[in-house]
Design a protein around this motif. Structure first.
Motif, PDB file in Angstrom:
ATOM      1  N   UNK A 214       0.827  -1.218   0.000  1.00 43.88           N
ATOM      2  CA  UNK A 214       0.000   0.000   0.000  1.00 43.88           C
ATOM      3  C   UNK A 214       0.850   1.251   0.000  1.00 43.88           C
ATOM      4  N   UNK A 215       0.312   2.317  -0.557  1.00 45.28           N
ATOM      5  CA  UNK A 215       1.046   3.580  -0.591  1.00 45.28           C
ATOM      6  C   UNK A 215       1.205   4.130   0.827  1.00 45.28           C
ATOM      7  N   UNK A 216       2.407   4.551   1.204  1.00 40.82           N
ATOM      8  CA  UNK A 216       2.615   5.079   2.557  1.00 40.82           C
ATOM      9  C   UNK A 216       2.006   6.466   2.714  1.00 40.82           C
ATOM     10  N   UNK A 217       1.692   6.804   3.946  1.00 39.97           N
ATOM     11  CA  UNK A 217       1.197   8.154   4.230  1.00 39.97           C
ATOM     12  C   UNK A 217       2.395   9.093   4.379  1.00 39.97           C
ATOM     13  N   UNK A 218       2.357  10.193   3.645  1.00 37.37           N
ATOM     14  CA  UNK A 218       3.438  11.177   3.705  1.00 37.37           C
ATOM     15  C   UNK A 218       2.928  12.473   4.306  1.00 37.37           C
ATOM     16  N   UNK A 219       3.774  13.118   5.096  1.00 41.17           N
ATOM     17  CA  UNK A 219       3.440  14.440   5.620  1.00 41.17           C
ATOM     18  C   UNK A 219       3.566  15.464   4.501  1.00 41.17           C
ATOM     19  N   UNK A 220       3.059  16.643   4.733  1.00 42.40           N
ATOM     20  CA  UNK A 220       3.160  17.701   3.731  1.00 42.40           C
ATOM     21  C   UNK A 220       4.611  18.006   3.409  1.00 42.40           C
ATOM     22  N   UNK A 221       5.461  18.050   4.424  1.00 38.72           N
ATOM     23  CA  UNK A 221       6.877  18.326   4.199  1.00 38.72           C
ATOM     24  C   UNK A 221       7.540  17.207   3.401  1.00 38.72           C
TER      25      UNK A 221
ATOM     26  N   UNK B 145      20.466  19.210   7.766  1.00 38.75           N
ATOM     27  CA  UNK B 145      20.182  18.124   8.710  1.00 38.75           C
ATOM     28  C   UNK B 145      18.697  17.779   8.731  1.00 38.75           C
ATOM     29  N   UNK B 146      17.860  18.802   8.599  1.00 43.03           N
ATOM     30  CA  UNK B 146      16.412  18.567   8.566  1.00 43.03           C
ATOM     31  C   UNK B 146      16.031  17.748   7.336  1.00 43.03           C
ATOM     32  N   UNK B 147      16.645  18.049   6.198  1.00 43.71           N
ATOM     33  CA  UNK B 147      16.360  17.301   4.967  1.00 43.71           C
ATOM     34  C   UNK B 147      16.843  15.862   5.106  1.00 43.71           C
ATOM     35  N   UNK B 148      17.995  15.673   5.723  1.00 44.46           N
ATOM     36  CA  UNK B 148      18.495  14.310   5.935  1.00 44.46           C
ATOM     37  C   UNK B 148      17.537  13.518   6.825  1.00 44.46           C
TER      38      UNK B 148
ATOM     39  N   UNK C 141      20.504  21.550  -1.911  1.00 41.50           N
ATOM     40  CA  UNK C 141      19.620  22.388  -2.735  1.00 41.50           C
ATOM     41  C   UNK C 141      18.174  22.316  -2.228  1.00 41.50           C
ATOM     42  N   UNK C 142      17.758  21.133  -1.782  1.00 45.31           N
ATOM     43  CA  UNK C 142      16.401  20.984  -1.240  1.00 45.31           C
ATOM     44  C   UNK C 142      16.254  21.824   0.032  1.00 45.31           C
ATOM     45  N   UNK C 143      17.297  21.793   0.883  1.00 44.48           N
ATOM     46  CA  UNK C 143      17.271  22.589   2.113  1.00 44.48           C
ATOM     47  C   UNK C 143      17.137  24.065   1.794  1.00 44.48           C
ATOM     48  N   UNK C 144      17.877  24.521   0.786  1.00 47.32           N
ATOM     49  CA  UNK C 144      17.795  25.932   0.398  1.00 47.32           C
ATOM     50  C   UNK C 144      16.418  26.292  -0.137  1.00 47.32           C
ATOM     51  N   UNK C 145      15.841  25.401  -0.936  1.00 51.18           N
ATOM     52  CA  UNK C 145      14.530  25.685  -1.521  1.00 51.18           C
ATOM     53  C   UNK C 145      13.439  25.743  -0.465  1.00 51.18           C
ATOM     54  N   UNK C 146      13.587  24.932   0.596  1.00 49.60           N
ATOM     55  CA  UNK C 146      12.565  24.874   1.640  1.00 49.60           C
ATOM     56  C   UNK C 146      12.916  25.731   2.864  1.00 49.60           C
ATOM     57  N   UNK C 147      14.076  26.391   2.797  1.00 44.80           N
ATOM     58  CA  UNK C 147      14.511  27.292   3.863  1.00 44.80           C
ATOM     59  C   UNK C 147      14.635  26.569   5.206  1.00 44.80           C
ATOM     60  N   UNK C 148      15.238  25.367   5.159  1.00 43.57           N
ATOM     61  CA  UNK C 148      15.512  24.605   6.378  1.00 43.57           C
ATOM     62  C   UNK C 148      16.976  24.159   6.314  1.00 43.57           C
ATOM     63  N   UNK C 149      17.431  23.537   7.402  1.00 47.63           N
ATOM     64  CA  UNK C 149      18.815  23.079   7.416  1.00 47.63           C
ATOM     65  C   UNK C 149      18.955  21.771   6.639  1.00 47.63           C
TER      66      UNK C 149
END
Length: 220
Positions: free
Chosen positions: A156-163, A189-192, A179-187
């Motif tokens: 089944x498809x997993x449930x994903x949060x908005x982020x 480490x948060x993307x990892x 680049x993802x961190x920069x686009x979302x304005x987070x660190x």
């Protein structure tokens, strides 16, 4: 060119490189107004009304395919295919099935069926599927069956949060964590952190598998 004899004794011209198909059972796409042998570019379909002449017809037209039509149960198909394959060892199998019966599709694909399409399919689509199976050496199934079988294989498809959806979208575009961190304005480490969750939720070993499985499940 070669002259071949169809099931009713009619002669017609056969191209040397044609894909020859013998149809057993009924098919809505072939009505009584159609000729005995149906041609679609380089695919020739020869209806076989009498199972007793299946083997001779396969030999006569040098068929590379047997197409099992409607109103044939699995035992009929198995018996006829074995009979035809005794004449042409390299014979391939195509089957027409009902949309709701995806379990039958799965069962026959495991048994070696190379083309499994919905029984409402027209001649041109069947011909296209056989050409693809021959030239690309792949198995072909209708989209209605493919989606169900793919979902079953992936779970089944997993449930994903908005982020996580946002990270997945940027990941699909080929962006790195930085680049993802920069686009979302987070660190970074948060993307990892989100990446670890995505890998776990999709049961993936790497970023590429995350994108592939998300795409297969319609999430990317």
């Amino acid at each position: 060119m070669t002259i071949a004899i169809s099931g009713n004794g009619a002669a017609f011209v056969v191209g040397e490189n044609a894909f020859r198909v013998v149809l057993v059972g009924s098919w809505r796409a072939l009505t009584s107004t159609r000729p005995t042998a149906v041609h679609d570019q380089d695919v020739e379909i020869h209806p076989c009304a009498d199972p007793d002449v299946l083997a001779p017809l396969v030999h006569t037209v040098r068929a590379g395919w047997m197409l099992a039509g409607q109103q044939l149960d699995d035992s009929d198909i198995h018996r006829m295919f074995c009979r035809a394959k005794a004449i042409r060892e390299d014979l391939s199998l195509a089957i027409l099935g009902q949309r709701r019966d995806w379990r039958r599709c799965e069962r026959w694909l495991r048994r070696g069926c190379r083309v499994y399409l919905e029984d409402t399919v027209e001649v041109d689509r069947m011909a296209e599927a056989i050409r693809a199976a021959e030239r690309l050496r792949i198995n072909v199934s209708d989209q209605c069956f493919f989606r169900i079988l793919q979902e079953r294989s992936l779970g089944p498809a997993p449930h994903l949060t908005q982020r996580e959806h946002e990270v997945l979208d940027l990941l699909r575009r080929g962006l790195r964590n930085r680049d993802i961190a920069g686009a979302l304005h987070v660190t970074e480490n948060t993307i990892e952190y989100h990446m670890r969750h995505l890998l776990s939720k999709f049961g993936a070993r790497n970023r590429l598998e995350v994108v592939e499985r998300a795409t297969a499940l319609g999430l990317a």
